[in-house]
Design a protein around this motif. Structure first.
Motif, PDB file in Angstrom:
ATOM      1  N   ASN A 372     -13.153   2.994   4.761  1.00 44.10           N
ATOM      2  CA  ASN A 372     -13.558   2.034   5.788  1.00 44.10           C
ATOM      3  C   ASN A 372     -12.844   0.704   5.637  1.00 44.10           C
ATOM      4  O   ASN A 372     -12.694  -0.048   6.605  1.00 44.10           O
ATOM      5  CB  ASN A 372     -15.074   1.797   5.705  1.00 44.10           C
ATOM      6  N   GLU A 373     -12.399   0.406   4.411  1.00 44.67           N
ATOM      7  CA  GLU A 373     -11.784  -0.890   4.148  1.00 44.67           C
ATOM      8  C   GLU A 373     -10.288  -0.917   4.439  1.00 44.67           C
ATOM      9  O   GLU A 373      -9.656  -1.973   4.406  1.00 44.67           O
ATOM     10  CB  GLU A 373     -12.025  -1.279   2.681  1.00 44.67           C
ATOM     11  N   VAL A 374      -9.693   0.253   4.729  1.00 45.70           N
ATOM     12  CA  VAL A 374      -8.237   0.359   4.875  1.00 45.70           C
ATOM     13  C   VAL A 374      -7.833   0.157   6.331  1.00 45.70           C
ATOM     14  O   VAL A 374      -8.407   0.774   7.240  1.00 45.70           O
ATOM     15  CB  VAL A 374      -7.750   1.738   4.380  1.00 45.70           C
ATOM     16  N   VAL A 375      -6.841  -0.717   6.564  1.00 45.60           N
ATOM     17  CA  VAL A 375      -6.323  -0.953   7.913  1.00 45.60           C
ATOM     18  C   VAL A 375      -4.806  -0.785   7.890  1.00 45.60           C
ATOM     19  O   VAL A 375      -4.167  -0.918   6.841  1.00 45.60           O
ATOM     20  CB  VAL A 375      -6.680  -2.365   8.435  1.00 45.60           C
ATOM     21  N   ASN A 376      -4.223  -0.475   9.042  1.00 48.67           N
ATOM     22  CA  ASN A 376      -2.774  -0.340   9.140  1.00 48.67           C
ATOM     23  C   ASN A 376      -2.087  -1.637   8.742  1.00 48.67           C
ATOM     24  O   ASN A 376      -2.522  -2.726   9.136  1.00 48.67           O
ATOM     25  CB  ASN A 376      -2.366   0.057  10.557  1.00 48.67           C
ATOM     26  N   HIS A 377      -1.016  -1.506   7.994  1.00 49.10           N
ATOM     27  CA  HIS A 377      -0.341  -2.705   7.480  1.00 49.10           C
ATOM     28  C   HIS A 377       0.277  -3.546   8.595  1.00 49.10           C
ATOM     29  O   HIS A 377       0.493  -4.743   8.436  1.00 49.10           O
ATOM     30  CB  HIS A 377       0.743  -2.302   6.473  1.00 49.10           C
ATOM     31  N   ASP A 378       0.549  -2.928   9.745  1.00 53.33           N
ATOM     32  CA  ASP A 378       1.250  -3.613  10.822  1.00 53.33           C
ATOM     33  C   ASP A 378       0.351  -3.847  12.037  1.00 53.33           C
ATOM     34  O   ASP A 378       0.837  -3.921  13.164  1.00 53.33           O
ATOM     35  CB  ASP A 378       2.489  -2.822  11.239  1.00 53.33           C
ATOM     36  N   ASN A 379      -0.961  -3.994  11.818  1.00 50.49           N
ATOM     37  CA  ASN A 379      -1.852  -4.164  12.965  1.00 50.49           C
ATOM     38  C   ASN A 379      -1.813  -5.562  13.567  1.00 50.49           C
ATOM     39  O   ASN A 379      -2.389  -5.815  14.624  1.00 50.49           O
ATOM     40  CB  ASN A 379      -3.295  -3.789  12.591  1.00 50.49           C
ATOM     41  N   GLY A 380      -1.135  -6.475  12.884  1.00 52.15           N
ATOM     42  CA  GLY A 380      -0.967  -7.819  13.444  1.00 52.15           C
ATOM     43  C   GLY A 380      -2.205  -8.686  13.388  1.00 52.15           C
ATOM     44  O   GLY A 380      -2.213  -9.790  13.958  1.00 52.15           O
ATOM     45  N   GLN A 381      -3.270  -8.235  12.709  1.00 55.55           N
ATOM     46  CA  GLN A 381      -4.515  -8.990  12.648  1.00 55.55           C
ATOM     47  C   GLN A 381      -4.733  -9.520  11.229  1.00 55.55           C
ATOM     48  O   GLN A 381      -4.377  -8.864  10.252  1.00 55.55           O
ATOM     49  CB  GLN A 381      -5.703  -8.095  13.042  1.00 55.55           C
ATOM     50  N   PRO A 382      -5.316 -10.715  11.119  1.00 55.44           N
ATOM     51  CA  PRO A 382      -5.662 -11.204   9.772  1.00 55.44           C
ATOM     52  C   PRO A 382      -6.727 -10.327   9.146  1.00 55.44           C
ATOM     53  O   PRO A 382      -7.565  -9.752   9.840  1.00 55.44           O
ATOM     54  CB  PRO A 382      -6.183 -12.625  10.037  1.00 55.44           C
ATOM     55  N   LEU A 383      -6.674 -10.205   7.834  1.00 56.75           N
ATOM     56  CA  LEU A 383      -7.635  -9.359   7.137  1.00 56.75           C
ATOM     57  C   LEU A 383      -9.027  -9.979   7.148  1.00 56.75           C
ATOM     58  O   LEU A 383      -9.186 -11.187   6.970  1.00 56.75           O
ATOM     59  CB  LEU A 383      -7.197  -9.138   5.690  1.00 56.75           C
ATOM     60  N   LYS A 384     -10.038  -9.135   7.366  1.00 55.89           N
ATOM     61  CA  LYS A 384     -11.421  -9.551   7.212  1.00 55.89           C
ATOM     62  C   LYS A 384     -11.815  -9.389   5.749  1.00 55.89           C
ATOM     63  O   LYS A 384     -11.136  -8.722   4.972  1.00 55.89           O
ATOM     64  CB  LYS A 384     -12.326  -8.706   8.105  1.00 55.89           C
ATOM     65  N   MET A 385     -12.922 -10.008   5.379  1.00 53.45           N
ATOM     66  CA  MET A 385     -13.401  -9.887   4.014  1.00 53.45           C
ATOM     67  C   MET A 385     -13.615  -8.415   3.663  1.00 53.45           C
ATOM     68  O   MET A 385     -14.291  -7.685   4.378  1.00 53.45           O
ATOM     69  CB  MET A 385     -14.725 -10.650   3.852  1.00 53.45           C
ATOM     70  N   GLY A 386     -13.017  -7.984   2.562  1.00 50.35           N
ATOM     71  CA  GLY A 386     -13.177  -6.616   2.098  1.00 50.35           C
ATOM     72  C   GLY A 386     -12.127  -5.649   2.600  1.00 50.35           C
ATOM     73  O   GLY A 386     -12.065  -4.510   2.144  1.00 50.35           O
ATOM     74  N   GLN A 387     -11.287  -6.064   3.552  1.00 55.21           N
ATOM     75  CA  GLN A 387     -10.250  -5.169   4.072  1.00 55.21           C
ATOM     76  C   GLN A 387      -8.998  -5.222   3.204  1.00 55.21           C
ATOM     77  O   GLN A 387      -8.704  -6.241   2.565  1.00 55.21           O
ATOM     78  CB  GLN A 387      -9.879  -5.541   5.509  1.00 55.21           C
ATOM     79  N   ILE A 388      -8.249  -4.123   3.195  1.00 54.09           N
ATOM     80  CA  ILE A 388      -6.944  -4.076   2.528  1.00 54.09           C
ATOM     81  C   ILE A 388      -5.947  -3.412   3.467  1.00 54.09           C
ATOM     82  O   ILE A 388      -6.319  -2.564   4.274  1.00 54.09           O
ATOM     83  CB  ILE A 388      -6.997  -3.309   1.189  1.00 54.09           C
ATOM     84  N   ARG A 389      -4.705  -3.820   3.366  1.00 47.01           N
ATOM     85  CA  ARG A 389      -3.660  -3.195   4.171  1.00 47.01           C
ATOM     86  C   ARG A 389      -3.196  -1.908   3.494  1.00 47.01           C
ATOM     87  O   ARG A 389      -3.051  -1.838   2.275  1.00 47.01           O
ATOM     88  CB  ARG A 389      -2.483  -4.151   4.368  1.00 47.01           C
ATOM     89  N   ASP A 390      -2.973  -0.891   4.296  1.00 52.62           N
ATOM     90  CA  ASP A 390      -2.579   0.421   3.776  1.00 52.62           C
ATOM     91  C   ASP A 390      -1.113   0.387   3.368  1.00 52.62           C
ATOM     92  O   ASP A 390      -0.218   0.353   4.214  1.00 52.62           O
ATOM     93  CB  ASP A 390      -2.812   1.493   4.839  1.00 52.62           C
ATOM     94  N   SER A 391      -0.876   0.404   2.068  1.00 49.65           N
ATOM     95  CA  SER A 391       0.503   0.501   1.568  1.00 49.65           C
ATOM     96  C   SER A 391       0.847   1.927   1.169  1.00 49.65           C
ATOM     97  O   SER A 391       2.022   2.243   0.952  1.00 49.65           O
ATOM     98  CB  SER A 391       0.693  -0.427   0.357  1.00 49.65           C
ATOM     99  N   ASN A 392      -0.171   2.790   1.066  1.00 50.74           N
ATOM    100  CA  ASN A 392       0.085   4.148   0.575  1.00 50.74           C
ATOM    101  C   ASN A 392       0.899   4.986   1.552  1.00 50.74           C
ATOM    102  O   ASN A 392       1.909   5.595   1.179  1.00 50.74           O
ATOM    103  CB  ASN A 392      -1.239   4.851   0.266  1.00 50.74           C
ATOM    104  N   ARG A 393       0.446   5.046   2.810  1.00 49.17           N
ATOM    105  CA  ARG A 393       1.170   5.874   3.773  1.00 49.17           C
ATOM    106  C   ARG A 393       2.624   5.415   3.949  1.00 49.17           C
ATOM    107  O   ARG A 393       3.534   6.249   3.877  1.00 49.17           O
ATOM    108  CB  ARG A 393       0.444   5.877   5.123  1.00 49.17           C
ATOM    109  N   PRO A 394       2.889   4.119   4.176  1.00 47.99           N
ATOM    110  CA  PRO A 394       4.297   3.717   4.310  1.00 47.99           C
ATOM    111  C   PRO A 394       5.137   4.054   3.088  1.00 47.99           C
ATOM    112  O   PRO A 394       6.292   4.479   3.210  1.00 47.99           O
ATOM    113  CB  PRO A 394       4.197   2.203   4.529  1.00 47.99           C
ATOM    114  N   THR A 395       4.564   3.869   1.898  1.00 49.41           N
ATOM    115  CA  THR A 395       5.316   4.146   0.668  1.00 49.41           C
ATOM    116  C   THR A 395       5.643   5.631   0.533  1.00 49.41           C
ATOM    117  O   THR A 395       6.792   6.016   0.266  1.00 49.41           O
ATOM    118  CB  THR A 395       4.516   3.685  -0.560  1.00 49.41           C
TER     119      THR A 395
END
Length: 606
Positions: A372-395
Motif C-alpha cells: 500500500n505504501e509503494v507508488v510509481n517513481h514517475d507519478n509526478g506527485q510529492p510523497l505522502k507520509m509513509g509512501q515510498i517510490r518504487d525503485s524495484n521494478r525499474p531496477t
C-alpha cells in the motif's frame, strides 16, 4: 456480539451409517465449547456427497445465520473426499490467510498436513472452515485459529473488530517463527534449477531480434563464401607463370553484381581488378596496383592499354578461392551457441544463405511490486507520509533488458488478497516467470505465500534462505494456466531494494538463462584480492563490490560501501560483482585486506 453460535458438521460415509463411530465431530464440539463465548448450536453427520453437504451448509448459513460453520472430514486425497469441492462454490469470499495459518501450524507437527485440501471462506455473514477428519488434526487446526476467530467473525458481520483486534494484538500472540525452514544457499539454488527445463524450440528469421537466443540445432551453410574467385586487393589479375613485364590490359573486373562471366584471360594478358572483383577464367593471381606502372593509355585517357608488372607473384596470391571462408554443407554454428550482439553470429548467418534458424523460445518475465505504501517513481506527485517510490521494478526491468530478455511490467498491487491474487494470475497467464517484490516476510500484510498456496495451487519450495541480504526470498511453482507441461515459476523477492536486486541476480537471471537454453547459465566466478578488512556476518553474505585489474595485473575487489544495509540502494552504484563471504564462525570472524575472495561477476571488469 456476546455468543458465537457454531454449527459442527461431520462428513463421513461411515459415520453417516454408524453415528457412534464419529469421533472427530464430538471432539470438535468439546474444543469449541471449551472456549469462552463459543456455543455449539447444531450438529449433523452427512455422507461424502456434494449435494447433501451443500444443502446442510447452505441451510446453516442462510437460514440459521450461524456465526461459524465447522466441518470435519472429506478434505483428503481419498476418492470419496469431496468437502472442498462442495463448500468452495458456496463461498462468496475465500479467506486464504486463515487457511495458511492452519496449514503453517499443522506442517510444523507432521508432514502429512500437506495431504489436506482444507479451505475456508465467508458465505453471507457466516465464516466456514473445513477441517480434516481425525480428532488429532481437528484439535491442531482449531487451536491454530480459535483465538482470532471472534475478530474474523466480527469483521464478517460488518463490525470494526476494534476491541477484539486490540486484545489480540498483544505481543504474546504475534508469530515469532516462520513455518518455512531456513535453508542453505546451495540448496536453494539447486531447488530452483531442478525445476527448470529449457523451453521448446521455434523457427525465427535471421535479424537483430535473434540476439540473446540459443540455437537448438546445428547451422549448415547452403552457400559457399565466397561464391566466386575474388581479388582481395586492388590491382591486376595475371597468370603467375607470365612473370614481370609489359602486358596489354584486356578487361576490367570490379566488385559488382553481374550475371556475365569475365572474359577468359590468355597468356600474355592482364585484367584490371578491384577488391572483391571476380577473377577472369585463366587468371591465377593478383598483383597489387603499387607493384605496377602505367605504360600507355588510350588517346582520350579513359582506358589503360599497356601496364608494366614489376613484381613476381605465386599461384593463388591475393585470391580468395570459392569456399575458402565457408564451404557448402559446412557446420558454421553449433547447437547450444548463443547469438550475441558482438560475436558476429548474425553476420555469419547472413553471409551463408540461411534465412531462418531453429532456436529455443525466449522466456518472458513479469515484474510486480506490492504494498500500500509503494507508488510509481514517475507519478509526478510529492510523497505522502509513509509512501515510498518504487525503485524495484525499474531496477529489475533495466537489468532484464540489458541481459537480452523480454519482460512485462505488471505494475503495483496493494496489500489486498483480491488485488494481489488478480495481479499474480495476470502475470502467470502471460509470463514464464513472475517476480514479485515485498510481502514475503513476517508482517501482517505479507500475503504472497498464503495466496500462492491457497488460491493458486502453488508449491512453495522454500521461503527462507540462510543469506544476507535476501533471507525471506521465496520460490514457488504454479501449474501452467493452460495445462502446459512446464509449470510457471514465481520468485517472491524481499521489498528492500538491495535485497531484491541481489536475489534477482542470484536466482532470477540464471533461471531465465536456463529456460532460454543457455548451457552456462550461472554467473562467472573469479578470485580477487580484497583491499580492506570486512567483518563477517553470521549469515553468508553477498556484498556489492567493484572488481578491477591494477596496472600490475592484479585482480582486486573493493566493497562499494562499508555500510551494506539492504535498504541502501547506493551500495549498488558501480557494482560489477557480488563478494561471496562465508558466515562468521568461532575460528574466523573477519576477512583481512589482501585475502582472496570469491566474486560473482555481474558486470564488466574495470
Amino acid at each position: 456480539m456476546t455468543t458465537i453460535r457454531v454449527g459442527v458438521l461431520t462428513v463421513s460415509d461411515t459415520a453417516s451409517f454408524d453415528p457412534v463411530s464419529d469421533t472427530s465431530g464430538p471432539s470438535l464440539c468439546r474444543l469449541v465449547e471449551a472456549e469462552p463465548r463459543y456455543k455449539v448450536e447444531i450438529t449433523a453427520i452427512v455422507p461424502d456427497d456434494i449435494k447433501v453437504i451443500q444443502k446442510t451448509v447452505t441451510h446453516w448459513c442462510d437460514d440459521l445465520d450461524l456465526h461459524l460453520v465447522l466441518t470435519t472430514g472429506g478434505t483428503g486425497f481419498g476418492v470419496r473426499d469431496c468437502t472442498p469441492e462442495a463448500v468452495l462454490p458456496l463461498l462468496e469470499r475465500q479467506t486464504p490467510g486463515i487457511s495458511h495459518l492452519i496449514f503453517a501450524k499443522s506442517i510444523q507437527i507432521t508432514p502429512f498436513a500437506a495431504l489436506s485440501r482444507a479451505i475456508s471462506g465467508i458465505r453471507g455473514q457466516t465464516l466456514v472452515l473445513t477441517f480434516p477428519g481425525s480428532p488429532k488434526a481437528v484439535k491442531e487446526n482449531f487451536e491454530a485459529v480459535a483465538k482470532m476467530l471472534p475478530h474474523a467473525i466480527d469483521l464478517a458481520r460488518g463490525g470494526t473488530g476494534k476491541k477484539v483486534h486490540e486484545k489480540m494484538q498483544g505481543v504474546s500472540r504475534r508469530l515469532r517463527k516462520s513455518p518455512y525452514p531456513l535453508i542453505a544457499m546451495d540448496q536453494a539454488l539447486a531447488s530452483v534449477m531442478d525445476k527448470i527445463a529449457p523451453l521448446p524450440s521455434t523457427e525465427r528469421p535471421v535479424n537483430e531480434a535473434l540476439i540473446g537466443s540459443v540455437l537448438d540445432e546445428d547451422v549448415v551453410a547452403v552457400e559457399a563464401v565466397p561464391g566466386y574467385r575474388a581479388a582481395i586487393l586492388d590491382g591486376y589479375a595475371v597468370i603467375d607463370t607470365d612473370g614481370p613485364g609489359e602486358y596489354p590490359v584486356t578487361a576490367v573486373s570490379i566488385a559488382t553484381a553481374s550475371y556475365e562471366t569475365p572474359a577468359k584471360l590468355l597468356p600474355g594478358q592482364i585484367a584490371r581488378i578491384t577488391t572483391g572483383g571476380a577473377l577472369p577464367e585463366g587468371a591465377t593471381a593478383v598483383v597489387m596496383v603499387e607493384d605496377t606502372l602505367l605504360v600507355k593509355s588510350s588517346e582520350d585517357d579513359t582506358k589503360e592499354e599497356i601496364v608494366e608488372i614489376r613484381a613476381k607473384v605465386r599461384n593463388g596470391e591475393a585470391v580468395r578461392e570459392i569456399g575458402s571462408d565457408v564451404k557448402i554443407g559446412q557446420i558454421v554454428l553449433k547447437k547450444g551457441q548463443v547469438i550475441s550482439a558482438v560475436g558476429g553470429e548474425i553476420g555469419v548467418l547472413a553471409s551463408i544463405g540461411v534465412g531462418k534458424v531453429v532456436v529455443k523460445q525466449r522466456p518472458v518475465v513479469g515484474f510486480l511490486s506490492t504494498g500500500n505504501e509503494v507508488v510509481n517513481h514517475d507519478n509526478g506527485q510529492p510523497l505522502k507520509m509513509g509512501q515510498i517510490r518504487d525503485s524495484n521494478r525499474p531496477t529489475l526491468i533495466a537489468a532484464t533488458k540489458a541481459a537480452g530478455f523480454d519482460y512485462l511490467d505488471l505494475g503495483i498491487a496493494p496489500d489486498s488478497p483480491e488485488d494481489l491474487e488478480a495481479a499474480v494470475k495476470n502475470g502467470l497467464d502471460k509470463c514464464e516467470i513472475v517476480v514479485t517484490t515485498g510481502g514475503v516476510s513476517m508482517g501482517e500484510m505479507d500475503l504472497l505465500k498464503p495466496i500462492l498456496e491457497q488460491k493458486l495451487g502453488a508449491t512453495i519450495h522454500f521461503g527462507r534462505i540462510m543469506m544476507k541480504p535476501g533471507k525471506p526470498t521465496t520460490f514457488a511453482t504454479v501449474p501452467h494456466p493452460r495445462g502446459g507441461q512446464q509449470p510457471r515459476l514465481v520468485f517472491g523477492l524481499p521489498g528492500n531494494p538491495v535485497s531484491a536486486t541481489v536475489t534477482f541476480h542470484l536466482f532470477v537471471l540464471p533461471a531465465l538463462r536456463k529456460l532460454a537454453g543457455y548451457e552456462k547459465y550461472m554467473w562467472p566466478s573469479i578470485q580477487a584480492e580484497i583491499t580492506h578488512d570486512i567483518r563477517l556476518d553470521e549469515r553468508p553474505e553477498y556484498q556489492r563490490a567493484i572488481v578491477a585489474v591494477t596496472n600490475e595485473g592484479k585482480i582486486q575487489a573493493q566493497s562499494t560501501d562499508r555500510n551494506q544495509m539492504s535498504s541502501r540502494m547506493v551500495t549498488m552504484l558501480g557494482a560489477n560483482s557480488l563478494l561471496v563471504l562465508p558466515g562468521r564462525t568461532a575460528e574466523r570472524a573477519n576477512v583481512a585486506s589482501g585475502d582472496k575472495v570469491e566474486c560473482l561477476l555481474i558486470g564488466k571488469i574495470v
